[in-house]
Scaffold this motif. Structure first.
Motif, PDB file in Angstrom:
ATOM      1  N   ALA A 188      59.540 -19.888 -39.767  1.00 11.97           N
ATOM      2  CA  ALA A 188      58.892 -20.075 -41.065  1.00 11.97           C
ATOM      3  C   ALA A 188      57.653 -20.966 -40.971  1.00 11.97           C
ATOM      4  O   ALA A 188      57.594 -22.024 -41.585  1.00 11.97           O
ATOM      5  CB  ALA A 188      59.888 -20.663 -42.055  1.00 11.97           C
ATOM      6  N   THR A 237      61.889 -23.082 -47.793  1.00 10.29           N
ATOM      7  CA  THR A 237      60.579 -23.681 -48.054  1.00 10.29           C
ATOM      8  C   THR A 237      60.381 -24.790 -47.029  1.00 10.29           C
ATOM      9  O   THR A 237      61.296 -25.122 -46.273  1.00 10.29           O
ATOM     10  CB  THR A 237      60.499 -24.264 -49.479  1.00 10.29           C
ATOM     11  OG1 THR A 237      61.419 -25.373 -49.577  1.00 10.29           O
ATOM     12  CG2 THR A 237      60.850 -23.215 -50.524  1.00 10.29           C
ATOM     13  N   GLU A 296      65.711 -17.228 -47.766  1.00 19.49           N
ATOM     14  CA  GLU A 296      64.477 -17.913 -48.121  1.00 19.49           C
ATOM     15  C   GLU A 296      64.578 -19.410 -47.857  1.00 19.49           C
ATOM     16  O   GLU A 296      65.572 -20.052 -48.205  1.00 19.49           O
ATOM     17  CB  GLU A 296      64.126 -17.687 -49.583  1.00 19.49           C
ATOM     18  CG  GLU A 296      62.800 -18.356 -49.964  1.00 19.49           C
ATOM     19  CD  GLU A 296      62.411 -18.126 -51.414  1.00 19.49           C
ATOM     20  OE1 GLU A 296      63.288 -17.720 -52.215  1.00 19.49           O
ATOM     21  OE2 GLU A 296      61.233 -18.347 -51.756  1.00 19.49           O
ATOM     22  N   GLY A 347      55.716 -14.125 -44.110  1.00 17.88           N
ATOM     23  CA  GLY A 347      56.954 -13.781 -44.795  1.00 17.88           C
ATOM     24  C   GLY A 347      56.687 -13.710 -46.283  1.00 17.88           C
ATOM     25  O   GLY A 347      56.598 -14.736 -46.945  1.00 17.88           O
ATOM     26  N   ILE A 397      65.198 -21.266 -37.868  1.00 16.29           N
ATOM     27  CA  ILE A 397      64.059 -21.304 -38.791  1.00 16.29           C
ATOM     28  C   ILE A 397      62.900 -20.581 -38.123  1.00 16.29           C
ATOM     29  O   ILE A 397      62.465 -20.955 -37.033  1.00 16.29           O
ATOM     30  CB  ILE A 397      63.625 -22.749 -39.116  1.00 16.29           C
ATOM     31  CG1 ILE A 397      64.767 -23.531 -39.768  1.00 16.29           C
ATOM     32  CG2 ILE A 397      62.387 -22.753 -40.009  1.00 16.29           C
ATOM     33  CD1 ILE A 397      64.491 -25.036 -39.877  1.00 16.29           C
ATOM     34  N   ASP A 416      56.542 -13.364 -39.045  1.00 20.54           N
ATOM     35  CA  ASP A 416      57.796 -14.074 -38.780  1.00 20.54           C
ATOM     36  C   ASP A 416      59.003 -13.152 -38.922  1.00 20.54           C
ATOM     37  O   ASP A 416      59.986 -13.272 -38.174  1.00 20.54           O
ATOM     38  CB  ASP A 416      57.948 -15.266 -39.736  1.00 20.54           C
ATOM     39  CG  ASP A 416      57.058 -16.438 -39.363  1.00 20.54           C
ATOM     40  OD1 ASP A 416      56.471 -16.418 -38.262  1.00 20.54           O
ATOM     41  OD2 ASP A 416      56.953 -17.385 -40.169  1.00 20.54           O
ATOM     42  N   ARG A 427      64.024 -26.109 -45.343  1.00 24.13           N
ATOM     43  CA  ARG A 427      64.396 -25.397 -44.117  1.00 24.13           C
ATOM     44  C   ARG A 427      65.255 -26.226 -43.150  1.00 24.13           C
ATOM     45  O   ARG A 427      66.243 -25.712 -42.610  1.00 24.13           O
ATOM     46  CB  ARG A 427      63.147 -24.858 -43.413  1.00 24.13           C
ATOM     47  CG  ARG A 427      62.093 -25.868 -43.078  1.00 24.13           C
ATOM     48  CD  ARG A 427      60.767 -25.210 -42.712  1.00 24.13           C
ATOM     49  NE  ARG A 427      59.715 -26.212 -42.565  1.00 24.13           N
ATOM     50  CZ  ARG A 427      58.427 -25.904 -42.447  1.00 24.13           C
ATOM     51  NH1 ARG A 427      58.032 -24.653 -42.410  1.00 24.13           N
ATOM     52  NH2 ARG A 427      57.526 -26.864 -42.322  1.00 24.13           N
ATOM     53  N   VAL A 477      63.445 -17.830 -43.454  1.00 28.04           N
ATOM     54  CA  VAL A 477      62.041 -17.405 -43.445  1.00 28.04           C
ATOM     55  C   VAL A 477      61.398 -17.716 -44.797  1.00 28.04           C
ATOM     56  O   VAL A 477      62.084 -17.974 -45.783  1.00 28.04           O
ATOM     57  CB  VAL A 477      61.913 -15.890 -43.147  1.00 28.04           C
ATOM     58  CG1 VAL A 477      62.499 -15.555 -41.778  1.00 28.04           C
ATOM     59  CG2 VAL A 477      62.593 -15.051 -44.231  1.00 28.04           C
ATOM     60  N   LYS A 478      60.084 -17.673 -44.818  1.00 25.25           N
ATOM     61  CA  LYS A 478      59.356 -17.852 -46.074  1.00 25.25           C
ATOM     62  C   LYS A 478      59.339 -16.528 -46.840  1.00 25.25           C
ATOM     63  O   LYS A 478      59.266 -15.454 -46.241  1.00 25.25           O
ATOM     64  CB  LYS A 478      57.919 -18.307 -45.801  1.00 25.25           C
ATOM     65  CG  LYS A 478      57.776 -19.664 -45.114  1.00 25.25           C
ATOM     66  CD  LYS A 478      58.016 -20.798 -46.089  1.00 25.25           C
ATOM     67  CE  LYS A 478      57.777 -22.162 -45.442  1.00 25.25           C
ATOM     68  NZ  LYS A 478      56.374 -22.423 -45.095  1.00 25.25           N
TER      69      LYS A 478
END
Length: 292
Positions: free
Chosen positions: A134, A116, A114, A79, A132, A92, A120, A71-72
């Motif tokens: 995100a 990006t 985390e 996120g 994913i 998310d 991802r 996730v972000k």
């Protein structure tokens, strides 16, 4: 004398038998009392048992006892990590919790990693994450690398500028303008196609890009309107202009070939929409009801 011996033998035998029986009773009774009644299957066991699908990912999640979602951590509303508490929250994140509950019966059996826009897909392909979730736009190019769920959020790309900016739409972008975007995002590709004269500067994540915009390093920041809306909530001195110029259907990404896991995720989305949970979740984060 003989009668006394016989009577003594009988008494001894009775006494011995009593001791044996008492010994047996003393051994079993406490064990019986200390064993709790058989519990009914837990929600987690029931949920896991209900999902019978050919999926290596689902099997791994059950064996591990937790879902690992990419996730972000930098995207408000979807996120975002609170630096003080370390807690990550957003739309998310709540979708990830619902998926953990569906598979394992407990939304807390979830690890958030985390990602990006740039990292991802590699993290998914390397097996570091199971899925994913995100803000990832479904594209034909990405379909060659991953499996996508059904669309779980429909966004559109837009421009964020400082209030009072002369820039009112994408048509106003000229050669002198610098547009800020995030590495590995479809937004960077789209803006180059839509405004070829402008210079595009790419950053590692959205917070870095927004910080650069506030520092005057660019004329505008571009990404999906849903993400820009979160930035506007952070700083009321910025606004979106020109509406949206793309459609950005978000999908959850799963390792290529694991169509069994895709079916589980799609079933979750369908159930959430049917029950009304999706609409409640959407409105709680976005402030408006979903269009469909």
């Amino acid at each position: 004398m003989r009668n006394r011996k016989v009577m003594g033998l009988i008494v001894a035998m009775v006494m011995a038998l009593t001791v044996v029986l008492a010994g047996c009773g003393g051994k079993d009774e406490p064990a019986s009392a200390s064993v709790a009644p058989a519990a009914s299957p837990s929600a987690a066991a029931s949920a896991a048992a209900d999902i019978k699908v050919d999926s290596k990912t689902v099997d791994a999640i059950k064996k591990r006892g937790k879902l690992v979602a990419g996730v972000k951590f930098d995207t408000n509303l979807f996120g975002l990590k609170d630096p003080a508490s370390g807690k990550v929250e957003g739309f998310d994140i709540d979708i990830a919790k619902a998926l953990a509950k569906k598979i394992l019966g407990d939304e807390t059996k979830l690890e958030l990693k985390e990602v990006t826009s740039k990292t991802r897909i590699p993290l998914l392909q390397n097996g570091d994450i199971d899925i994913i979730i995100a803000t990832m736009t479904i594209t034909e190019e990405r379909k060659q690398q991953v499996e996508f769920s059904d669309v779980y959020f429909m966004a559109g790309q837009s421009l964020l500028v400082k209030k009072g900016s002369p820039l009112k739409s994408i048509a106003d972008l000229k050669k002198a303008d610098k547009v800020l975007a995030v590495k590995g995002s479809t937004s960077a590709t789209n803006i180059r196609a839509k405004a070829p004269e402008a210079t595009v500067l790419e950053f590692e994540n959205y917070q870095d890009a927004f910080t650069a915009l506030k520092a005057g390093q660019g004329t505008a920041l571009t990404t999906d309107n849903a993400i820009l809306f979160g930035m506007m909530k952070q700083d009321a001195g910025y606004e979106m202009v020109g509406g949206t110029f793309t459609e950005e259907p978000y999908g959850m990404a799963i390792v290529k070939g694991d169509t069994g896991f895709v079916s589980v995720v799609n079933e979750l989305l369908a159930d959430m929409k049917k029950s009304g949970d999706y609409a409640k979740l959407y409105e709680s984060w976005m402030g408006v009801k979903p269009e469909n």
